[in-house]
Design a protein around this motif. Sequence first.
Motif, short mmCIF file in Angstrom:
data_model
loop_
_atom_site.label_atom_id
_atom_site.label_comp_id
_atom_site.label_asym_id
_atom_site.label_seq_id
_atom_site.Cartn_x
_atom_site.Cartn_y
_atom_site.Cartn_z
N ASN A 163 0.72 -1.18 -0.38
CA ASN A 163 0.42 0.12 -0.02
C ASN A 163 0.90 1.17 0.15
OD1 ASN A 163 0.93 0.35 2.50
ND2 ASN A 163 -1.15 0.97 3.29
N ASN A 206 -2.34 0.19 -5.08
CA ASN A 206 -2.39 -0.87 -3.78
C ASN A 206 -1.99 -1.73 -5.00
OD1 ASN A 206 -2.52 0.99 -1.84
ND2 ASN A 206 -5.09 -0.05 -1.04
N SER A 262 -7.58 -3.50 -3.28
CA SER A 262 -7.40 -2.65 -2.61
C SER A 262 -7.36 -2.85 -0.64
CB SER A 262 -7.80 -1.48 -3.39
OG SER A 262 -7.14 -0.39 -2.58
N GLU A 280 -3.63 -2.66 1.85
CA GLU A 280 -4.03 -1.98 3.34
C GLU A 280 -4.27 -2.58 4.62
OE1 GLU A 280 -4.09 1.03 3.26
OE2 GLU A 280 -4.91 1.86 1.22
#
Length: 354
Positions: free
Chosen positions: A141, A162, A242, A246
Amino acid sequence: MPTVTHDALRRIGYEFFEALGCRPADARIIQDHLVQSNLYGHDSHGIVRMEQYWRAVREDGVVDPQAAPEIVRDNPCTAVVDAHHGFGQVGAVFATKILIEKAQRNGIASVSLRNTSHIGRVGEYPHMVAQAGMIGLIFVNAGRLGFQVAPFGGIDGRLGTNPLAFAAPRRNDPPFFVDLTTSTVADGKIKIAANTGKPLPEGWIVDAEGNPSTNPSDYWDEPHGAVLPLGGPLGHKGTALSMLNEICGGGLSGQGMSQGDMRVDSNGVHITAYDIGQFVEPEFFYDEIDTLISHVKTSRPAPGVDEVLVASEPEYRAQREREQTGITIDETTWSKLCDAARDLGLDPNTWKLT
């Protein structure tokens, strides 16, 4: 637009990054990575980044070219590496070598990396793992940054691009690898389009009001637009992937997760390796992956498609072609690179392009 051989680009970059303050070995790690990206056809992560890295050191002061990565947590199967705001490729190669050693001893290992700036094309590091005979998987990320990509159903950038990647070894062929953003496109490709004055394909970005756009300026200029998540009408899948990046890349590295903090300039990285031989017989695995690829490629091509390709085939083909014909660089990228080189006391007129 100049066309430069890959060997010449390496020499130019070694000189450039040493002049920027890097140790010779680190300069080679960085430039070899960038040139390999160009060879694979991923110009968005190639030498277009050299001026960006120069700016990060000379103008923004967010990268220390002399920094050395350090293990700050160490266990038999895990480690955390702090790159101390050095170049991302240097930190990521250091972390991947540690990962490989641990996985070879224990069957499986995971290493996280923080304070590392931009690590470049993330597929490089699982590829290193695959070259060591193991499966590699990486989540990345942009720390707490998170302003580039709109979540599915939204118009404001709230996530990074990402990327994630994985690679697996093959018996007699180069590793099979997948390297993709969880957004529709990496923002470096939008930069290349802006540099060359070309419109974007439809479906890549929206402007600041959420209107579909093909103008790169609607993303780069204020008020900023946003890249759309991977998946188009099924973009909830790209958004979910995504957020997985993270959580793993940002959460397990200690770099943090997207919050729109514009001060952050580091990737959060988490990479895992699986030693195949400690799960199944390697020959079984190699037979199965070769059969899988062959099976997929036997599909009849759709109308307008000449051949069914699997991931990594386009990259390897591009490499073979560009090793022969050279790497063409757009005028904007070349001009910015030459200006940065002059700032470092170098003379681009002395560069040999072959």
